[in-house]
Structure formats: structure tokens, C-alpha cells
Design an enzyme around this catalytic site. Structure first.
Site: not given
Length: 500
Positions: A5, A45, A47, A138
Site C-alpha cells: 500500500h 493479498d 487488498h 489475508d
């Protein structure tokens, strides 16, 4: 630490430095002696890897592939960056590939379909010199934030397929993951693949969701101009091998569903194409519970009657991202009253499928005389309460037994709160006893005490509500005669800003 991120001038999402992006830049720009001219970055991931995408947006030397929950921009990091139309720019056009899932619950079958019909064909054309893997876990089954269902077997197969490229030169960098057991098992499975010292064992019997095939087809269509291997349409025989979309798609709960330990195939076996038709086996408990009234005490968006009626009669109100299916008994509440209770109101989570970016309302299940929360009480049947409980937690209404029956009603009166087994792994699983009004039990649903501790520690983020969600609360408080608009705004701001 995670890094995908982090952007060039900003740390975000628990990421300080973008490790994978720094490594790729170093290989390409600082070490020409290593002969690395093309890099494939795979980000699995849950996200979207927004930071990595932006750093190589115009660079054809890097093929960036991210598969992630997106939910039309409502899932963190939110916005349009993770959309499949974001393909790169200038010389990098076509070298950015996003596979954005429409919902949670995606598992091995969904991810492997994205591998087989998008990533692997493109990787063959690109022919990378090395692969850098942003290996967040995740999306693993059991992760409380990701809400997906990838097994260690699924991760091992995805990694094994990538080892066919770049002579097996792969670097794995850990990204997100919020369940230590899930991380450990998934990481172990991947390391065993890298070491090639253990045969991959397991199988994936489920088919991809219907929405998975839609996403894959949309991605292939968008990118086929750059990658000829994606030009052919997938056969109807292939995409007809599908599973009905998970119930979370039509749930409009304020929660994001926590995963449980049940197998995906077991969950799917309980679904039908019709989804919500009740068979005769499920009607007997409904008839019994329809004779019992309870007060459902609401402190969040359901304080506004039109929003609550979505749980009863179906539909959605302005600002909601998804519609509710409604209860089997669509009769409106028999009475509506307002009361104040000594529980702490707060807002948490990054985003939800129902409302997009921003926190949603919770109350601390433990009473404190120093705290005061406004609640709207709807007098409904215990049957309707069951259906609201299921919708609030993303479950199918078609069940042979009640999630919260008469025995549970007696138990919650004795204990103060209980976690019905059917919803025990969800965010609004804790049914709390608030007393009686006119001799009728008052119940609400919120998080469990252990979740409050996660909010306090920062393991799960506290976040103020988004505009649409906050406006719904304000309308409920104003139209319920509790506050003026200014007072309602101050009430919400105070709950959102006061330390937990």
C-alpha cells in the site's frame, strides 16, 4: 512488514516502505549485471496493491498482477485504482492487470480460475526473468478481515504454477494477514513448494462463483488487445461450471463477515439457485416463533425506519451499495419506541460491502453508567428477529432450524448475552439482553467483548462513519424526535472521536 500500500510519498495501510517495489526498481535500475530485464509482480493479498501499481504505472518492464476484493471500490483501499479498467499508461499500458472480486468468500476455485484464464497465459507471453510475489495471506480461510477462503492447498497450487516461469526464480515477500494460524499454515505450504521437498496434497472440488466468471471475462475482454492469449472467449461449457454467488452479495449488513472453519463445499451445499425459497422443514420453527414478540433495539443505520424496513420488506435506501432480501414475514413493526441505554457507541472497520468506505456502528456489550446510547426499538416477532440476525450477519434465511430460538431467548435473559452458533464468527453475532419494555424482551446485536479489545488495541481499526452511513443515522435520530440535525451530528461526532 507489509508494503504494497505504501506509495512514493505516503505510508498507508500498515505499510511504511513498499518492499517489493523497491526490490524491483533495484533489480532493473541498479543491477544490470544480473540480467533482469522483465519482472512479474504477483500480488495475491486480499487488498489491492495500490502503491505497487502506481510505481510501475508507465513501466513496461514490470507486469503487475493483483487479485483482490474490490466490491466496486468499497473494499479497502477503496476507490477505482483496483478496477480492471486500470491497465497502465503510456509505454506501460497493458502491463497492469487487476482482477477485482465483487464480494468475499472467494476460495481456491476462484483464484485458480484467475490463474488459469488470466495470469498464466499472460505470464507465458511476458516471459519474466524473475517473479516477485506480494504474498499476503489475508485471503486465507480463517482470516477475520479478508473474508475469503483460500486454503493452504490453494496457495501451494498457485505458487507451483508460477514456478514454471523464470526458471523458478521467485521471491516471496509477506504482506497482510490477521490470523496467525492461517498465516502459519499458508506460509508453510508455500515454503514447502519452494523447497520442492513435499508433494502437494489436497483437492479443490468446488466451482468458481458466478461472479468470478463475470470478472474473469471482463478482465480478458479489457486486456485482450495487449495479450493475444486472452482474445478467445471462454467456452460456455467451462463457465457453466459455477457455484451460486454467496449470500454476502445480497446481504446489507453493517458488518463484514468473519470467516469460519467450515469448508467451502459444505457452505455451498446449503445454497440453491433459488436461494431464498423456504422448504417445509423450515416452516415449523417459524410458526412457533411468529407467536413471540421481542423488541429489536437499533443503534446504527437501522434507527432510520426506511432503512430497517429493508431488512423486513427487502430493498435498499440511498447510500447503500447492496439490496436486502427482506424477511420471510414482511409485516411492519407493531410498535416503535425510543430509549437510552448505558452502553458505549463507537464506529469501526475500514469499509463494508453495504456502505463503502468508513466505520459502522457498534456498542460495547458491557454496560457502563457513564455511557449513553440512543436506540430505536422495533416490536417484531422472534421469527423476524431471526431473519434480521441472519441478514445482519450475511447468512441464508433458508434453514431447518432457528438461529435464535426460545431456548436462546431464555439463555440470553439469564446470561446477559450469547453468541448463537450459526452466526458466532460474524461481527454482529453477540445478542445482548437490554431488559424488558412492557413485559417484552429487548434485544440488540453487536460485537463480542473480545472484538472490543481488538478495536482498542488497533488490531481492528476505529474509523468515523462515511457520509452516506452517517446521514442515515442522522435521519433516524432526527425523524425519531431525539435530536435536531445539529445535535445528531454532534452525537455521532462525539462517539466517533472519543477514545474507546
Amino acid at each position: 512488514p507489509p508494503g504494497h500500500h505504501a506509495e512514493t510519498d505516503e505510508a498507508m495501510g500498515f505499510c511504511l516502505f513498499n518492499n517489493v517495489a523497491v526490490a524491483a526498481s533495484y533489480l532493473l535500475n541498479e543491477r544490470p549485471d544480473l540480467g533482469v530485464k522483465k519482472i512479474l509482480i504477483v500480488d495475491w493479498d486480499v487488498h489491492h496493491g495500490n502503491g505497487t501499481q502506481k510505481m510501475f504505472w508507465k513501466d513496461p518492464r514490470v507486469l503487475f498482477f493483483s487479485v483482490h476484493r474490490h466490491e466496486y471500490g468499497s473494499f479497502y483501499p477503496s476507490g477505482d485504482d483496483g478496477d480492471f479498467n486500470m491497465v497502465g499508461e503510456g509505454p506501460g499500458e497493458g502491463f497492469n492487470i487487476n482482477v477485482p472480486w465483487d464480494q468475499g468468500r472467494c476460495g481456491d476455485a476462484d483464484y485458480l480460475a484467475a490463474w488459469d484464464h488470466i495470469l498464466i497465459p499472460v505470464a507465458r507471453e511476458f516471459n519474466p526473468d524473475i517473479i516477485l510475489l506480494s504474498a499476503g495471506f489475508d485471503a486465507a480461510i480463517g482470516d477475520p478481515l479478508g473474508g475469503c477462503r483460500v486454503t493452504p492447498y490453494g496457495y501451494s497450487v498457485m505458487l507451483k504454477k508460477l514456478m514454471e516461469f523464470a526458471h523458478g526464480k521467485i521471491v516471496m515477500a509477506l504482506e497482510g494477514g490477521y490470523n496467525l494460524d492461517s498465516i502459519a499454515k499458508s506460509s508453510l505450504a508455500c515454503v514447502q513448494v519452494l523447497l520442492e521437498d513435499k508433494v502437494i496434497q489436497g483437492s479443490s472440488e468446488a466451482y468458481p462463483f458466478e461472479s468470478t466468471w463475470r470478472v474473469i471475462q471482463a478482465v480478458r475482454k479489457r486486456l485482450c488487445a495487449y495479450w493475444p492469449s486472452l482474445a478467445d472467449e471462454l467456452s460456455w461449457k467451462l463457465i457453466d461450471q459455477k457455484t451460486p454467488n454467496p449470500i454476502i452479495l445480497i446481504s446489507s449488513s453493517d458488518s463484514e463477515i468473519e470467516d469460519d472453519d467450515h469448508g467451502l463445499v459444505d457452505q455451498i451445499s446449503k445454497l440453491s439457485i433459488e436461494n431464498y425459497q423456504v422448504d417445509t422443514a423450515s416452516t415449523s420453527w417459524r410458526a412457533d416463533l411468529a407467536k413471540v414478540d421481542v423488541w429489536y433495539a437499533c443503534f446504527g443505520s437501522n434507527m432510520w425506519k426506511p432503512r430497517f424496513l429493508c431488512y423486513i420488506q427487502g430493498g435498499q435506501v440511498d447510500g447503500m451499495k447492496k439490496a436486502c432480501v427482506g424477511s420471510m414475514d414482511k409485516s411492519p413493526p407493531k410498535e416503535i419506541v425510543w430509549e437510552t441505554f448505558p452502553h458505549r457507541l463507537f464506529f469501526g472497520q475500514e469499509s463494508t460491502a453495504s456502505w463503502g468506505v468508513g466505520g459502522v456502528a457498534f456498542t460495547n456489550p458491557l454496560a457502563n453508567l457513564n455511557d449513553q446510547t440512543q436506540m430505536c426499538l422495533y416490536r417484531i416477532t422472534l421469527e423476524q428477529f431471526n431473519d434480521v440476525l441472519c441478514q445482519e450477519n450475511g447468512l441464508n434465511l433458508d434453514s431447518d432450524s432457528a438461529s435464535f430460538d426460545l431456548a436462546a431467548l431464555q439463555s440470553v435473559e439469564n446470561k446477559g448475552s450469547i453468541l448463537p452458533e450459526a452466526v458466532s464468527n460474524s461481527w454482529y453475532a453477540n445478542v445482548v439482553w437490554l431488559g424488558k419494555e412492557g413485559g417484552i424482551p429487548i434485544l440488540t446485536m453487536t460485537c463480542r467483548p473480545s472484538a472490543v479489545e481488538k478495536f482498542k488495541s488497533g488490531e481492528v481499526p476505529l474509523r468515523p462513519p462515511g457520509k452516506a452511513y452517517a446521514n442515515t443515522l442522522i435521519r433516524g435520530l432526527v425523524e425519531g424526535g431525539r435530536f435536531s440535525e445539529e445535535e445528531a451530528e454532534a452525537y455521532i461526532d462525539n462517539a466517533a472521536s472519543k477514545p474507546l
